[in-house]
Write an enzyme that holds these catalytic residues in place. Structure first.
Site, PDB file in Angstrom:
ATOM      1  N   HIS A   1       0.839  -1.207   0.000  1.00 40.62           N
ATOM      2  CA  HIS A   1       0.000   0.000   0.000  1.00 40.62           C
ATOM      3  C   HIS A   1       0.872   1.254   0.000  1.00 40.62           C
ATOM      4  O   HIS A   1       0.609   2.201  -0.740  1.00 40.62           O
ATOM      5  CB  HIS A   1      -0.880   0.054   1.268  1.00 40.62           C
ATOM      6  CG  HIS A   1      -1.963  -0.960   1.338  1.00 40.62           C
ATOM      7  ND1 HIS A   1      -2.201  -1.729   2.452  1.00 40.62           N
ATOM      8  CD2 HIS A   1      -2.914  -1.321   0.437  1.00 40.62           C
ATOM      9  CE1 HIS A   1      -3.246  -2.510   2.241  1.00 40.62           C
ATOM     10  NE2 HIS A   1      -3.688  -2.290   1.023  1.00 40.62           N
TER      11      HIS A   1
ATOM     12  N   LYS B   1     -15.661  -7.809   4.047  1.00 42.17           N
ATOM     13  CA  LYS B   1     -14.514  -8.367   4.773  1.00 42.17           C
ATOM     14  C   LYS B   1     -14.715  -8.230   6.284  1.00 42.17           C
ATOM     15  O   LYS B   1     -15.193  -7.189   6.747  1.00 42.17           O
ATOM     16  CB  LYS B   1     -13.229  -7.618   4.372  1.00 42.17           C
ATOM     17  CG  LYS B   1     -12.820  -7.850   2.936  1.00 42.17           C
ATOM     18  CD  LYS B   1     -11.541  -7.109   2.608  1.00 42.17           C
ATOM     19  CE  LYS B   1     -11.121  -7.349   1.162  1.00 42.17           C
ATOM     20  NZ  LYS B   1     -10.009  -6.468   0.762  1.00 42.17           N
TER      21      LYS B   1
ATOM     22  N   SER C   1      -3.319  -7.520   2.886  1.00 39.08           N
ATOM     23  CA  SER C   1      -3.699  -7.342   4.296  1.00 39.08           C
ATOM     24  C   SER C   1      -4.274  -8.639   4.862  1.00 39.08           C
ATOM     25  O   SER C   1      -4.032  -8.968   6.023  1.00 39.08           O
ATOM     26  CB  SER C   1      -4.737  -6.232   4.428  1.00 39.08           C
ATOM     27  OG  SER C   1      -4.192  -5.003   4.046  1.00 39.08           O
TER      28      SER C   1
ATOM     29  N   ARG D   1      -1.707  -5.833  -8.412  1.00 42.75           N
ATOM     30  CA  ARG D   1      -0.622  -6.816  -8.257  1.00 42.75           C
ATOM     31  C   ARG D   1      -0.678  -7.896  -9.325  1.00 42.75           C
ATOM     32  O   ARG D   1       0.334  -8.515  -9.630  1.00 42.75           O
ATOM     33  CB  ARG D   1      -0.716  -7.487  -6.879  1.00 42.75           C
ATOM     34  CG  ARG D   1      -0.418  -6.569  -5.719  1.00 42.75           C
ATOM     35  CD  ARG D   1      -0.951  -7.141  -4.431  1.00 42.75           C
ATOM     36  NE  ARG D   1      -2.403  -7.284  -4.525  1.00 42.75           N
ATOM     37  CZ  ARG D   1      -3.197  -7.620  -3.525  1.00 42.75           C
ATOM     38  NH1 ARG D   1      -2.695  -7.905  -2.353  1.00 42.75           N
ATOM     39  NH2 ARG D   1      -4.497  -7.704  -3.700  1.00 42.75           N
TER      40      ARG D   1
HETATM   41  O1  PNS Z   1      -8.766  -2.725   0.376  1.00 39.10           O
HETATM   42  P1  PNS Z   1     -10.047  -3.215  -0.240  1.00 39.10           P
HETATM   43  O2  PNS Z   1     -10.900  -3.953   0.771  1.00 39.10           O
HETATM   44  O3  PNS Z   1      -9.808  -4.034  -1.481  1.00 39.10           O
HETATM   45  O4  PNS Z   1     -10.848  -1.899  -0.662  1.00 39.10           O
HETATM   46  C1  PNS Z   1     -12.088  -2.027  -1.327  1.00 39.10           C
HETATM   47  C2  PNS Z   1     -12.826  -0.691  -1.361  1.00 39.10           C
HETATM   48  C3  PNS Z   1     -13.084  -0.199   0.061  1.00 39.10           C
HETATM   49  C4  PNS Z   1     -12.003   0.328  -2.085  1.00 39.10           C
HETATM   50  C5  PNS Z   1     -14.152  -0.993  -2.086  1.00 39.10           C
HETATM   51  O5  PNS Z   1     -14.894  -1.874  -1.319  1.00 39.10           O
HETATM   52  C6  PNS Z   1     -14.958   0.256  -2.391  1.00 39.10           C
HETATM   53  O6  PNS Z   1     -14.674   0.949  -3.331  1.00 39.10           O
HETATM   54  N1  PNS Z   1     -15.954   0.557  -1.549  1.00 39.10           N
HETATM   55  C7  PNS Z   1     -16.801   1.738  -1.762  1.00 39.10           C
HETATM   56  C8  PNS Z   1     -18.257   1.366  -1.915  1.00 39.10           C
HETATM   57  C9  PNS Z   1     -18.901   2.025  -3.146  1.00 39.10           C
HETATM   58  O7  PNS Z   1     -18.847   3.209  -3.321  1.00 39.10           O
HETATM   59  N2  PNS Z   1     -19.514   1.153  -3.992  1.00 39.10           N
HETATM   60  C10 PNS Z   1     -20.210   1.538  -5.191  1.00 39.10           C
HETATM   61  C11 PNS Z   1     -19.377   1.758  -6.447  1.00 39.10           C
HETATM   62  S1  PNS Z   1     -18.220   0.508  -6.884  1.00 39.10           S
END
Ligand code: PNS
Length: 159
Positions: free
Chosen positions: A18, A42, A132, A95
């Site tokens: 990150h 998660k 993570s 990745r």
């Molecule tokens: O580190 P992660 O868990 O892969 O992050 C995922 C994250 C938090 C970036 C993803 O779940 C996200 O974008 N959440 C926002 C929810 C949202 O706005 N959803 C609608 C459009 S995709």
């Protein structure tokens, strides 16, 4: 016009992968918001406030550029935060092809919802196997996670 980007994630906890992506973004954009977002898919290890504190410590310890802001977002769409702060770009670290497959529908949805583009950055391949969720698993089973996370996180997890 200043270019503001948001680097969203669960950061549960922040890893060296990150940090690599955050630093690359900070060199490309004028202002970078590292946004801790609750991911309902998660099971969380750390509360959001702790993830924010560890990110702030890691960014400070790494001597990263001063254009990085750490914040959190737990209610509403991610693009609502982008609109609130005037960010036109989301940054995601990629990745592998698995990440591309996971991120692509979200990127297209976020562009459709609010015109927010997503930029994929490639971290150093040294971090390709670091996530993570694996860090959480290794830490919970008593393994040494210090090669994969910033020192502040390793110290916190040891305690
Ligand atoms: O580190 P992660 O868990 O892969 O992050 C995922 C994250 C938090 C970036 C993803 O779940 C996200 O974008 N959440 C926002 C929810 C949202 O706005 N959803 C609608 C459009 S995709």
């Amino acid at each position: 016009m200043s270019r503001i980007a948001v680097v969203p994630g669960s950061f549960d906890p922040v890893t060296r992968g990150h940090l690599d992506v955050i630093e690359r973004a900070a060199h490309i954009f004028d202002e970078v918001h590292v946004l801790v977002v609750h991911n309902p898919d998660k099971e969380a290890l750390l509360p959001i406030s702790q993830r924010v504190s560890l990110l702030e410590a890691a960014i400070r310890d790494a001597g990263m550029p001063a254009n990085i802001i750490v914040a959190s977002w737990s209610v509403g769409l991610l693009v609502d935060y982008c609109t609130d702060v005037g960010a036109s770009v989301l940054v995601k670290g990629i990745r592998s092809q698995v990440d591309v497959a996971y991120e692509t529908p979200m990127a297209i949805m976020n562009r459709s919802l609010a015109g927010v583009e997503t930029v994929f950055l490639l971290p150093d391949p040294a971090h390709a196997h670091v996530s993570s969720s694996l860090v959480r698993q290794v830490a919970e089973l008593g393994g040494d996670v210090s090669p994969y996370v910033p020192e502040a996180v390793a110290k916190f997890l040891r305690s």
